[in-house]
Each structure stands twice: as structure tokens, then as C-alpha cells.
Design an enzyme around this catalytic site. Sequence first.
Site, PDB file in Angstrom:
ATOM      1  N   ARG A 207       0.861  17.618  -0.874  1.00  0.00           N
ATOM      2  CA  ARG A 207       1.133  16.627   0.176  1.00  0.00           C
ATOM      3  C   ARG A 207       2.495  16.863   0.832  1.00  0.00           C
ATOM      4  NH1 ARG A 207      -0.505  11.008  -2.591  1.00  0.00           N
ATOM      5  NH2 ARG A 207       0.386  12.041  -4.407  1.00  0.00           N
ATOM      6  N   GLN A 208       3.284  17.788   0.256  1.00  0.00           N
ATOM      7  CA  GLN A 208       4.561  18.159   0.895  1.00  0.00           C
ATOM      8  C   GLN A 208       4.352  19.513   1.571  1.00  0.00           C
ATOM      9  OE1 GLN A 208       8.116  17.545  -1.508  1.00  0.00           O
ATOM     10  NE2 GLN A 208       6.956  16.243  -2.891  1.00  0.00           N
TER      11      GLN A 208
ATOM     12  N   LYS B  83      -6.932   4.085   8.536  1.00  0.00           N
ATOM     13  CA  LYS B  83      -5.774   3.713   7.709  1.00  0.00           C
ATOM     14  C   LYS B  83      -4.470   4.132   8.388  1.00  0.00           C
ATOM     15  CE  LYS B  83      -4.301   6.439   4.000  1.00  0.00           C
ATOM     16  NZ  LYS B  83      -4.474   7.049   2.679  1.00  0.00           N
TER      17      LYS B  83
ATOM     18  N   ARG C 157      -0.447   4.721   7.116  1.00  0.00           N
ATOM     19  CA  ARG C 157       0.476   4.669   5.972  1.00  0.00           C
ATOM     20  C   ARG C 157       1.847   4.236   6.466  1.00  0.00           C
ATOM     21  NH1 ARG C 157       0.827   5.695   0.959  1.00  0.00           N
ATOM     22  NH2 ARG C 157      -1.219   6.671   0.712  1.00  0.00           N
TER      23      ARG C 157
HETATM   24  C1  R5P Z   1      -4.015  10.647   1.830  1.00  0.00           C
HETATM   25  O1  R5P Z   1      -4.097  11.264   2.883  1.00  0.00           O
HETATM   26  C2  R5P Z   1      -4.928  10.903   0.685  1.00  0.00           C
HETATM   27  O2  R5P Z   1      -6.187  11.347   1.128  1.00  0.00           O
HETATM   28  C3  R5P Z   1      -5.085   9.689  -0.187  1.00  0.00           C
HETATM   29  O3  R5P Z   1      -5.706   8.663   0.576  1.00  0.00           O
HETATM   30  C4  R5P Z   1      -3.758   9.201  -0.683  1.00  0.00           C
HETATM   31  O4  R5P Z   1      -3.060  10.231  -1.299  1.00  0.00           O
HETATM   32  C5  R5P Z   1      -3.951   8.059  -1.653  1.00  0.00           C
HETATM   33  O5  R5P Z   1      -2.702   7.574  -2.052  1.00  0.00           O
HETATM   34  P1  R5P Z   1      -2.526   6.114  -2.647  1.00  0.00           P
HETATM   35  O6  R5P Z   1      -3.479   5.991  -3.810  1.00  0.00           O
HETATM   36  O7  R5P Z   1      -1.089   6.082  -3.066  1.00  0.00           O
HETATM   37  O8  R5P Z   1      -2.821   5.142  -1.559  1.00  0.00           O
END
Ligand code: R5P
Length: 284
Positions: A91-92, A185, A187
Site C-alpha cells: 500500500r506504500q 468509499k 478514505r
Molecule cells: C483499500 O484500498 C483496500 O482495498 C482495503 O479496503 C483497505 O486496506 C481496508 O482497510 P481497513 O480495514 O483499515 O479499512
Amino acid sequence: MYVVGGSASQKLAGELAKVLKAKLAKVEVKRFPDDECYVRVDEELDGEEVILVQTTWPDKNIIELFLLQDAIKEFEVSSLTTVVPYFGYARQDKQFKPGEPISARALARLIQEQTDAFITVDVHATSVIDWFSEVSAHNAHAYPEIGKFLMKKGVQMVLSPDEGRWDNARRIADVMNCEADFLVKERLDGETVTMTPKSLEVKGKNVAIVDDIISTGGTIVKAAEQLRKHGAAHITAACTHGVFAKDAVSRLKACCDDIYSTDTIENPTTAISVAPQIARAAME
Ligand code: R5P
């Protein structure tokens, strides 16, 4: 052929050896009093094809992976394939601010130094695969195994909590021959997400929310709230990589009826093996 399992991926290595009809190597892993890692592969590997399996999360498993690669390369193996079922740091995958590393690329560069081939599973950013420029690299998918499993559990609809992961949800639904939908979604920070409300046809249905990673659980909790609001009868959370940071499992238990993950990260929710898909990639 031998399968060598690091301490983060013992069960998956055993499953993979069964699927491939390979021998499972005896491996010793321990920590010195100063916490440095010691590994020893207690087999004769000269002339063998070797598959090493080790997830690179949490960090201590990264150094164990490098030591195992080095130990295996001390033999005259005919080939070494390194399997990282959950590629930590994926993710980085870009610089968000000047001065930051591209952490996923740093890891990819080091792993490929000591292997002939590389396999991972549902890597968060596919750019990771491109950074393996010196060796063959493959991103295997968990969706066929997740689909078969959820079908047996009577799931009637698959929901992606994020438009970006819609492809994965649709593939799972195709395996199950059922419908799929997605939410939108946003973030806000590492632990907070918001979800755009949307009308969902889920009243009375057995629905699974599927994601690649569950980390804090924030994403699934928000999606489950939407499903409850629209009258879903049974909510399952399923993912490839069950990181479950902090109190994620208890947060999820409060809003989901079932929680399942694959064996890319071994934890109490692990119920699905990706070994058949890794075996398939290894044989390509
Ligand atoms: C994000 O793009 C991923 O697909 C997951 O939705 C994310 O890593 C989930 O993270 P968390 O459980 O902290 O919401």
C-alpha cells in the site's frame, strides 16, 4: 521438488506441498537473546527445485525471508521460486510527499536479488509486479477459492466496499453465479472511511462483503452498516489478507455474522487456502 515454509506461512507451505506433491522441508527458525533471527534448512537441496513461502508482514518476517533465501541459495538448487503470499508494504506504492521512499519497490528490489521467480497473491498495487524486472513475477488470485467457499456457505450476493475493488467482487460473484454490487468509499485517514449512501437490493439476503485486505476493519464496518440499513439477513466479511490491526476482529464481530480470510496471513479467521492458485502459478 521441495517447499520451504517460513514461520509466517507454515500452514500454507504444508498445503502447497500437498497440492504439488512436493516434499515439505524441515526448517529451524529461532531468535537469539538479542532478537536476531537464526534459520537453518535441514535438508539436502542440491539439484532440487525449491519453492520458499513466507509472508512479509509483520516486519520481522522480512529478515527471515532474506535469511531463508540465502540459506537455500547456499545449496546448488536447480531453481528457487519465492512466494510472498501477503506482500507487506504494497500500500506504500508511491511517494505521497517528497522525501518518502517507495517502500513496496524497495522490498521488491531486495527480494528479487536472491530468487529466480516470484509469486504473490492479490497484491494491493499491481505496480509491485513490474518492479520485479530481473525475474519472472506473477500475481495469483484468491477469487476462485473465495468464490467456491462462499457458495458453500449459501451466500447470495457479493458486495465490494470500494469501486476500486469491484473487479474482484465481480469475479467472485461469477464463480458463484450470483449478483454483485459495490459501494463508493472515501478514505479520510488511516483509520477513518466514509461511504456514499446507495440503494441496495439486499432485503432478506445472505450477503458477503469482500475486500483484498482487512486492516483496521473500518471499511467493512461502514459497508456492513449500509447492508443492515437495507435489511440484509446475514452479513459475511471475507478477504484475501486478514491483517486485523488493533481491535479489528471485535469491531467486525459487532456488525458481521461471519468473518473469513485466506491463509496468506494465518490467523483465527483463516478458512480458505490459496495453495491451489499458487500451485497453478508455480507450474506456469
Ligand atoms: C483499500 O484500498 C483496500 O482495498 C482495503 O479496503 C483497505 O486496506 C481496508 O482497510 P481497513 O480495514 O483499515 O479499512
